[in-house]
Write a protein that holds these residues in place. Sequence first.
Motif, mmCIF file in Angstrom:
data_model
loop_
_atom_site.group_PDB
_atom_site.id
_atom_site.type_symbol
_atom_site.label_atom_id
_atom_site.label_comp_id
_atom_site.label_asym_id
_atom_site.label_seq_id
_atom_site.Cartn_x
_atom_site.Cartn_y
_atom_site.Cartn_z
ATOM 1 N N SER A 108 -1.870 5.032 -8.019
ATOM 2 C CA SER A 108 -1.277 3.748 -7.661
ATOM 3 C C SER A 108 -1.001 2.909 -8.902
ATOM 4 C CB SER A 108 -2.209 2.983 -6.718
ATOM 5 O OG SER A 108 -1.675 1.708 -6.424
ATOM 6 N N LEU A 109 0.102 2.198 -8.876
ATOM 7 C CA LEU A 109 0.399 1.232 -9.939
ATOM 8 C C LEU A 109 -0.233 -0.121 -9.648
ATOM 9 C CD1 LEU A 109 4.162 1.876 -10.803
ATOM 10 C CD2 LEU A 109 2.138 2.577 -12.082
ATOM 11 N N TRP A 110 -0.887 -0.236 -8.501
ATOM 12 C CA TRP A 110 -1.497 -1.501 -8.099
ATOM 13 C C TRP A 110 -3.007 -1.402 -8.171
ATOM 14 C CZ3 TRP A 110 1.732 -1.453 -2.999
ATOM 15 C CH2 TRP A 110 3.066 -1.766 -3.293
ATOM 16 N N ALA A 111 -3.632 -2.546 -8.475
ATOM 17 C CA ALA A 111 -5.094 -2.603 -8.419
ATOM 18 C C ALA A 111 -5.562 -2.607 -6.970
ATOM 19 C CB ALA A 111 -5.603 -3.845 -9.153
ATOM 20 N N GLY A 112 -4.816 -3.281 -6.101
ATOM 21 C CA GLY A 112 -5.143 -3.333 -4.682
ATOM 22 C C GLY A 112 -4.570 -2.125 -3.959
ATOM 23 N N ILE A 113 -5.384 -1.484 -3.134
ATOM 24 C CA ILE A 113 -4.929 -0.276 -2.436
ATOM 25 C C ILE A 113 -5.128 -0.405 -0.926
ATOM 26 C CG2 ILE A 113 -5.021 1.452 -4.265
ATOM 27 C CD1 ILE A 113 -8.008 0.618 -2.065
ATOM 28 N N GLU A 114 -5.209 -1.660 -0.434
ATOM 29 C CA GLU A 114 -5.488 -1.856 0.991
ATOM 30 C C GLU A 114 -4.370 -1.359 1.896
ATOM 31 O OE1 GLU A 114 -3.957 -5.691 -0.871
ATOM 32 O OE2 GLU A 114 -5.593 -4.291 -1.288
ATOM 33 N N THR A 115 -3.128 -1.241 1.377
ATOM 34 C CA THR A 115 -2.019 -0.801 2.216
ATOM 35 C C THR A 115 -1.930 0.718 2.327
ATOM 36 O OG1 THR A 115 -0.472 -0.803 0.345
ATOM 37 C CG2 THR A 115 -0.658 -2.843 1.645
ATOM 38 N N ILE A 116 -2.744 1.425 1.579
ATOM 39 C CA ILE A 116 -2.651 2.876 1.570
ATOM 40 C C ILE A 116 -3.959 3.563 1.939
ATOM 41 C CG2 ILE A 116 -3.121 2.953 -0.908
ATOM 42 C CD1 ILE A 116 -1.440 5.425 -1.151
ATOM 43 N N ILE A 117 -5.083 2.896 1.731
ATOM 44 C CA ILE A 117 -6.379 3.565 1.823
ATOM 45 C C ILE A 117 -6.682 4.102 3.223
ATOM 46 C CG2 ILE A 117 -7.699 1.451 2.314
ATOM 47 C CD1 ILE A 117 -9.891 2.639 0.474
ATOM 48 N N ASP A 118 -6.129 3.477 4.254
ATOM 49 C CA ASP A 118 -6.405 3.933 5.619
ATOM 50 C C ASP A 118 -5.362 4.907 6.150
ATOM 51 O OD1 ASP A 118 -8.747 2.418 5.841
ATOM 52 O OD2 ASP A 118 -7.636 0.628 6.442
ATOM 53 N N MET A 128 1.853 11.972 -7.429
ATOM 54 C CA MET A 128 2.721 10.883 -6.986
ATOM 55 C C MET A 128 2.271 9.578 -7.628
ATOM 56 S SD MET A 128 3.499 9.385 -3.144
ATOM 57 C CE MET A 128 4.144 10.962 -2.567
ATOM 58 N N ILE A 129 3.201 8.926 -8.316
ATOM 59 C CA ILE A 129 2.984 7.571 -8.813
ATOM 60 C C ILE A 129 3.471 6.648 -7.709
ATOM 61 C CG2 ILE A 129 3.553 5.898 -10.604
ATOM 62 C CD1 ILE A 129 4.124 8.315 -12.455
ATOM 63 N N TYR A 130 2.586 5.784 -7.223
ATOM 64 C CA TYR A 130 2.824 5.120 -5.933
ATOM 65 C C TYR A 130 2.864 3.600 -6.085
ATOM 66 C CZ TYR A 130 2.121 4.065 -0.938
ATOM 67 O OH TYR A 130 2.235 3.597 0.343
ATOM 68 N N ALA A 131 3.985 3.016 -5.720
ATOM 69 C CA ALA A 131 4.113 1.554 -5.667
ATOM 70 C C ALA A 131 5.336 1.199 -4.828
ATOM 71 C CB ALA A 131 4.249 0.959 -7.070
ATOM 72 N N PRO A 132 5.290 1.501 -3.526
ATOM 73 C CA PRO A 132 6.466 1.263 -2.682
ATOM 74 C C PRO A 132 6.764 -0.225 -2.549
ATOM 75 C CG PRO A 132 4.581 1.762 -1.323
ATOM 76 C CD PRO A 132 4.145 1.969 -2.751
ATOM 77 N N GLY A 133 8.027 -0.526 -2.425
ATOM 78 C CA GLY A 133 8.387 -1.929 -2.276
ATOM 79 C C GLY A 133 8.483 -2.359 -0.824
ATOM 80 N N GLY A 134 8.587 -1.403 0.086
ATOM 81 C CA GLY A 134 8.735 -1.725 1.498
ATOM 82 C C GLY A 134 7.686 -1.056 2.350
ATOM 83 N N ALA A 135 8.116 -0.045 3.126
ATOM 84 C CA ALA A 135 7.201 0.645 4.036
ATOM 85 C C ALA A 135 6.075 1.326 3.257
ATOM 86 C CB ALA A 135 7.973 1.673 4.860
ATOM 87 N N THR A 136 4.867 1.231 3.792
ATOM 88 C CA THR A 136 3.703 1.823 3.128
ATOM 89 C C THR A 136 3.039 2.890 4.000
ATOM 90 O OG1 THR A 136 2.341 0.021 3.993
ATOM 91 C CG2 THR A 136 3.228 -0.240 1.768
ATOM 92 N N ASP A 137 3.803 3.456 4.958
ATOM 93 C CA ASP A 137 3.247 4.454 5.868
ATOM 94 C C ASP A 137 3.740 5.848 5.504
ATOM 95 O OD1 ASP A 137 5.850 3.956 6.549
ATOM 96 O OD2 ASP A 137 5.515 3.904 8.712
ATOM 97 N N HIS A 138 3.761 6.148 4.228
ATOM 98 C CA HIS A 138 4.262 7.438 3.754
ATOM 99 C C HIS A 138 3.453 8.586 4.357
ATOM 100 C CE1 HIS A 138 6.476 9.988 0.934
ATOM 101 N NE2 HIS A 138 5.340 10.646 0.738
ATOM 102 N N ASP A 139 4.131 9.682 4.669
ATOM 103 C CA ASP A 139 3.477 10.872 5.201
ATOM 104 C C ASP A 139 3.142 11.803 4.032
ATOM 105 O OD1 ASP A 139 2.538 13.055 6.535
ATOM 106 O OD2 ASP A 139 4.443 13.560 7.511
ATOM 107 N N PHE A 140 1.907 11.740 3.563
ATOM 108 C CA PHE A 140 1.497 12.541 2.416
ATOM 109 C C PHE A 140 1.301 14.009 2.775
ATOM 110 C CE2 PHE A 140 0.238 8.207 1.427
ATOM 111 C CZ PHE A 140 0.719 8.066 0.126
ATOM 112 N N SER A 141 1.209 14.314 4.055
ATOM 113 C CA SER A 141 0.986 15.705 4.457
ATOM 114 C C SER A 141 2.196 16.589 4.177
ATOM 115 C CB SER A 141 0.625 15.774 5.943
ATOM 116 O OG SER A 141 1.730 15.379 6.747
#
Length: 312
Positions: A70-80, A47-60
């Motif tokens: 991630s297309l972003w250097a910052g991953i604080e919205t996804i790491i947890d 998955m190439i990941y760079a959502p524009g809105g909700a960041t609570d994707h269910d990866f399971s």
Amino acid sequence: MTTNVLFHSTPKRWAEYQAPLTRAFAAAGLDDIHLAEDIPAAEVDYMIYAPGGATDHDFSQHPRLKAVLSLWAGIETIIDNPTLTVPLARMVDHGLTQGMTEWVTGHVLRHHLGMDAHILGQTGTWDPVAPPLAQERRVTILGLGTLGTAAGLALAALGFPVTGWSRSQKSVAGLSCLSGDAGLLQALTVADILVLLLPDTAATRDILNADTLAALPEGAVVLNPGRGALIDDAALLAALDSGHIRHATLDAFRIEPLPPEDPYWANPKVTVTPHIASETRAITASEVIAENIRRGEAGEPLLHLVDRSLGY
């Protein structure tokens, strides 16, 4: 067997990235790639990941998923995200690094040379006062990752004495490197210009607060092209109002876009830039994505893997 790559982002980004990614996959020898923005969840391999809105994707819901890129250097919205158990790679590419180096160097030189007074403050008064040489203006960079190191080396090459601080001790030829709590205080006391390039983690949030601002020299300048959460905004505004901080040039904020009523807009000692210090470029980022998928398919270690224990 076809490798399915889901582009999980906005339609605008898909239009920007589809062709560069396709070219990058071909150049990397990845001939059996199916790249799309709509792939059945059970069939997604990467998955190439760079959502524009909700960041609570269910990866399971992706049982075949091998990695999230991630297309972003910052991953604080996804790491947890508790459903994300596969490897996560953040974006580090030479286009992003070059863009950040140019922004930091440009604004350090702007404040060092006092360019605002000449560009914005034409009064008809001839005042031939030359700025000091770079060797007399001390720069401190908080954060010695890829971006901080590149910016520090560029400034050092111009003659600025550059101190770099990181949580763990690092060694970069040409820079004075410090670490730890005592090192942070020491780095701040020699910062005529302070540059914030730390990630957003529990350990770095509000790292620039009333106490650390007070440790800066009188009349220091603050540049923040990193993360908005690094700064206690009320403390910075108070330090600007008191005159202890001469100016702040800010590119990242807790809320973006920065609301029109935010006091930063109206403060004459603040320059707001709209999160443009370092944007991911489609051509160079696509090359990094393609290389990581090539590595994943070859069983090689992925580049720029996130250490969840550190938060970046």
